[in-house]
Design an enzyme around this catalytic site. Structure first.
Site, PDB file in Angstrom:
ATOM      1  N   ARG A   1      -9.287 -33.199  17.738  1.00  0.00           N
ATOM      2  CA  ARG A   1      -8.784 -33.477  16.370  1.00  0.00           C
ATOM      3  C   ARG A   1      -9.433 -32.558  15.264  1.00  0.00           C
ATOM      4  O   ARG A   1     -10.599 -31.737  15.609  1.00  0.00           O
ATOM      5  CB  ARG A   1      -8.448 -34.864  15.650  1.00  0.00           C
ATOM      6  CG  ARG A   1      -9.972 -35.745  16.037  1.00  0.00           C
ATOM      7  CD  ARG A   1     -11.195 -35.289  15.462  1.00  0.00           C
ATOM      8  NE  ARG A   1     -11.250 -35.243  14.047  1.00  0.00           N
ATOM      9  CZ  ARG A   1     -11.890 -34.330  13.305  1.00  0.00           C
ATOM     10  NH1 ARG A   1     -13.032 -33.672  13.927  1.00  0.00           N
ATOM     11  NH2 ARG A   1     -11.938 -34.298  11.950  1.00  0.00           N
ATOM     12  N   GLY A   2      -8.914 -32.517  14.106  1.00  0.00           N
ATOM     13  CA  GLY A   2      -9.279 -31.044  13.001  1.00  0.00           C
ATOM     14  C   GLY A   2      -8.256 -30.185  13.151  1.00  0.00           C
ATOM     15  O   GLY A   2      -7.978 -29.612  14.332  1.00  0.00           O
ATOM     16  N   ALA A   3      -7.799 -29.490  12.080  1.00  0.00           N
ATOM     17  CA  ALA A   3      -6.550 -28.904  12.293  1.00  0.00           C
ATOM     18  C   ALA A   3      -6.766 -27.383  13.087  1.00  0.00           C
ATOM     19  O   ALA A   3      -5.994 -27.204  14.000  1.00  0.00           O
ATOM     20  CB  ALA A   3      -6.324 -28.313  10.927  1.00  0.00           C
TER      21      ALA A   3
ATOM     22  N   ARG B   1       1.493 -33.670  16.761  1.00  0.00           N
ATOM     23  CA  ARG B   1       0.916 -34.170  15.225  1.00  0.00           C
ATOM     24  C   ARG B   1       1.898 -33.544  14.505  1.00  0.00           C
ATOM     25  O   ARG B   1       1.879 -32.217  14.344  1.00  0.00           O
ATOM     26  CB  ARG B   1      -0.424 -34.297  15.418  1.00  0.00           C
ATOM     27  CG  ARG B   1      -1.085 -35.163  16.101  1.00  0.00           C
ATOM     28  CD  ARG B   1      -2.784 -35.120  15.786  1.00  0.00           C
ATOM     29  NE  ARG B   1      -2.993 -36.000  14.595  1.00  0.00           N
ATOM     30  CZ  ARG B   1      -4.202 -36.082  13.856  1.00  0.00           C
ATOM     31  NH1 ARG B   1      -5.259 -35.521  14.301  1.00  0.00           N
ATOM     32  NH2 ARG B   1      -4.102 -36.957  12.918  1.00  0.00           N
TER      33      ARG B   1
ATOM     34  N   GLN C   1     -14.143 -40.846  11.353  1.00  0.00           N
ATOM     35  CA  GLN C   1     -14.284 -39.640  11.730  1.00  0.00           C
ATOM     36  C   GLN C   1     -15.904 -39.194  10.984  1.00  0.00           C
ATOM     37  O   GLN C   1     -16.626 -38.268  11.481  1.00  0.00           O
ATOM     38  CB  GLN C   1     -13.661 -38.317  11.390  1.00  0.00           C
ATOM     39  CG  GLN C   1     -12.234 -38.314  12.263  1.00  0.00           C
ATOM     40  CD  GLN C   1     -11.141 -39.391  11.748  1.00  0.00           C
ATOM     41  OE1 GLN C   1     -11.354 -40.326  11.093  1.00  0.00           O
ATOM     42  NE2 GLN C   1      -9.835 -38.962  11.795  1.00  0.00           N
TER      43      GLN C   1
ATOM     44  N   ASP D   1      -5.733 -29.969   6.255  1.00  0.00           N
ATOM     45  CA  ASP D   1      -4.845 -29.696   7.092  1.00  0.00           C
ATOM     46  C   ASP D   1      -3.560 -29.072   6.889  1.00  0.00           C
ATOM     47  O   ASP D   1      -2.786 -28.438   7.900  1.00  0.00           O
ATOM     48  CB  ASP D   1      -4.174 -31.296   7.695  1.00  0.00           C
ATOM     49  CG  ASP D   1      -5.420 -31.934   8.153  1.00  0.00           C
ATOM     50  OD1 ASP D   1      -6.199 -32.417   7.616  1.00  0.00           O
ATOM     51  OD2 ASP D   1      -5.663 -31.870   9.564  1.00  0.00           O
TER      52      ASP D   1
ATOM     53  N   ASN E   1      -4.836 -33.633   3.279  1.00  0.00           N
ATOM     54  CA  ASN E   1      -6.347 -33.760   4.158  1.00  0.00           C
ATOM     55  C   ASN E   1      -6.450 -35.187   4.577  1.00  0.00           C
ATOM     56  O   ASN E   1      -5.467 -36.075   4.038  1.00  0.00           O
ATOM     57  CB  ASN E   1      -7.612 -33.203   3.524  1.00  0.00           C
ATOM     58  CG  ASN E   1      -8.892 -33.062   4.392  1.00  0.00           C
ATOM     59  OD1 ASN E   1      -8.537 -32.579   5.512  1.00  0.00           O
ATOM     60  ND2 ASN E   1      -9.896 -33.707   3.721  1.00  0.00           N
ATOM     61  N   LYS E   2      -7.320 -35.502   5.456  1.00  0.00           N
ATOM     62  CA  LYS E   2      -7.401 -36.800   5.797  1.00  0.00           C
ATOM     63  C   LYS E   2      -7.397 -37.996   4.726  1.00  0.00           C
ATOM     64  O   LYS E   2      -7.875 -37.573   3.401  1.00  0.00           O
ATOM     65  CB  LYS E   2      -8.937 -36.974   6.453  1.00  0.00           C
ATOM     66  CG  LYS E   2      -9.175 -38.234   6.993  1.00  0.00           C
ATOM     67  CD  LYS E   2      -8.466 -39.076   7.717  1.00  0.00           C
ATOM     68  CE  LYS E   2      -7.899 -38.058   8.920  1.00  0.00           C
ATOM     69  NZ  LYS E   2      -6.792 -38.563   9.609  1.00  0.00           N
TER      70      LYS E   2
HETATM   71  O1  MRU Z   1      -6.581 -36.777  11.770  1.00  0.00           O
HETATM   72  P1  MRU Z   1      -7.914 -35.524  11.865  1.00  0.00           P
HETATM   73  O2  MRU Z   1      -9.391 -36.175  12.499  1.00  0.00           O
HETATM   74  O3  MRU Z   1      -7.364 -34.615  12.756  1.00  0.00           O
HETATM   75  O4  MRU Z   1      -7.817 -34.884  10.377  1.00  0.00           O
HETATM   76  C1  MRU Z   1      -8.788 -34.023  10.277  1.00  0.00           C
HETATM   77  C2  MRU Z   1      -9.008 -33.741   9.049  1.00  0.00           C
HETATM   78  O5  MRU Z   1      -8.343 -34.284   8.125  1.00  0.00           O
HETATM   79  C3  MRU Z   1      -9.823 -32.502   8.572  1.00  0.00           C
HETATM   80  O6  MRU Z   1     -10.525 -32.947   7.239  1.00  0.00           O
HETATM   81  C4  MRU Z   1      -8.889 -31.263   8.631  1.00  0.00           C
HETATM   82  O7  MRU Z   1      -8.360 -31.202   9.724  1.00  0.00           O
HETATM   83  C5  MRU Z   1      -9.590 -29.927   8.338  1.00  0.00           C
HETATM   84  S1  MRU Z   1     -10.789 -29.627   9.898  1.00  0.00           S
HETATM   85  C6  MRU Z   1     -11.577 -28.158   9.642  1.00  0.00           C
END
Ligand code: MRU
Length: 348
Positions: free
Chosen positions: A44-46, A85, A193, A234, A244-245
């Site tokens: 996970r993470g963009a 996603r 996270q 994201d 973002n999250k």
């Molecule tokens: O649902 P996730 O854990 O994939 O969400 C991740 C985030 O929101 C991060 O802050 C974002 O992807 C930036 S990662 C460099």
């Protein structure tokens, strides 16, 4: 610690759902395993999602290399990966890059040439992310002129990228420059996270970290325990709105109220230059069990109605600066994002 590694015939993903208690890698020889890992947030993470999808397409293409209807199947695999996603635009950016490589091989039906080129492109996506992380970190660290404590939300570190992170990359760099004194990490409900990943990553690096629940962020700011907020993203639209999250928007509003700068660190691959405003960003809604249970233990009454958006959108007026690999950009974002787009176009 690496979120992923590519070894010719096997793609390995660090299973982030098991962290910090277990360090376990998922061996992927089938693109479907990667697709499921993206859906389940094992990766996970963009930026990490984008790179993982690129490697998944290499695996998928290899799996169907002998099939007579190769091209139809290839396009279907790419489509299946796109469906994993919806919010992080890096997923679509990486797959579009892979598909544009593939278009060179369709006419000649050169499958072996395609397989080689796809692998090279996926490796480039991964390697570029490392360079981009370093550049973001260096530009971001310049924003800290005196030793500061910062607050971060979710995990935008090595785990969320292929390198050493965006927001956490800036923190790492500023820490090694003596400009960060402590990091307050929001736990980041529902999937934690912040508690599981950010706290773990920072502790590995011996960067002082204090874990708080999301609801404590305002009080931490009120009591002047942090001088800046820095998060990842994201998807960022042309007007500088930032997805973002979930919970990021609340943090941004609180930061503005307390006169604290709110920084976003993100690569150009997180910008959606085709989208005008954050209102159009598709926001993923996830299973209600993520809210009604914690670590598999039910905490809410059976059958309760749940709303579980995985992301929110912070309007541009709350964003003090967006730190990219080309430097930090500021308001008015309609102009600075356009200029950034021109710069990127000029280089390609
Ligand atoms: O649902 P996730 O854990 O994939 O969400 C991740 C985030 O929101 C991060 O802050 C974002 O992807 C930036 S990662 C460099």
């Amino acid at each position: 610690m690496h979120s992923m590694s590519w070894e010719d015939t096997c793609f390995k993903l660090l299973n982030q759902t098991k962290l910090p208690c277990q360090v376990e890698y998922i061996q992927c020889q089938d693109y479907k395993i990667v697709a499921d890992a993206i859906k389940r947030l094992e990766v996970r993470g963009a930026p990490a999602i984008g790179a993982a999808a690129a490697f998944a397409l290499v695996l998928g293409a290899r799996q169907i290399a002998m099939d007579h209807d190769f091209w139809d199947k290839f396009r279907n695999i790419a489509e299946e990966l796109r469906q994993t996603r919806p919010t992080a635009v890096n997923l679509f950016w990486a797959l579009d890059r892979m598909l544009s490589v593939s278009s060179r091989f369709v006419e000649k039906n050169d499958i072996q040439g395609l397989l080689d080129a796809l692998e090279q492109e996926a490796l480039s996506i991964a390697n570029e992310d490392k360079t981009v992380n370093s550049r973001i970190s260096a530009y971001g660290a310049e924003l800290f002129t005196e030793p500061s404590a910062v607050l971060t939300h979710c995990n935008a570190g090595a785990l969320a990228t292929v390198g050493f992170g965006t927001a956490l990359g800036v923190i790492r760099q500023a820490w090694s420059d003596g400009k960060i004194t402590r990091v307050f990490a929001d736990e980041t409900r529902p999937l934690l996270q912040g508690a599981r990943l950010t706290a773990w990553e920072l502790m590995q690096e011996k960067i002082p970290v204090t874990l708080i629940t999301d609801s404590m962020a305002g009080w931490v700011m009120k009591n002047k325990k942090v001088q800046a907020v820095i998060v990842g993203a994201d998807r960022i639209t042309l007007n500088g709105d930032v997805a973002n999250k979930i919970g990021t928007y609340s943090v941004a509003v609180l930061a503005k109220e307390h006169g604290i700068p709110f920084y976003v660190a993100a690569p150009v691959s997180t910008f959606d230059f085709n989208m005008q405003t954050g209102q159009d960003i598709p926001i993923e809604e996830r299973n209600s069990s993520e809210i009604t249970s914690i670590a598999g233990v039910q905490i809410a009454p059976t059958g309760v109605d749940v709303y579980n958006p995985a992301f929110d959108v912070t309007p541009n007026e709350f964003v003090s600066a967006i730190i990219t690999e080309y430097g930090a950009i500021r308001a008015p974002y309609t102009e600075s994002v356009r200029r950034l787009q021109q710069k990127v176009k000029g280089e390609s």
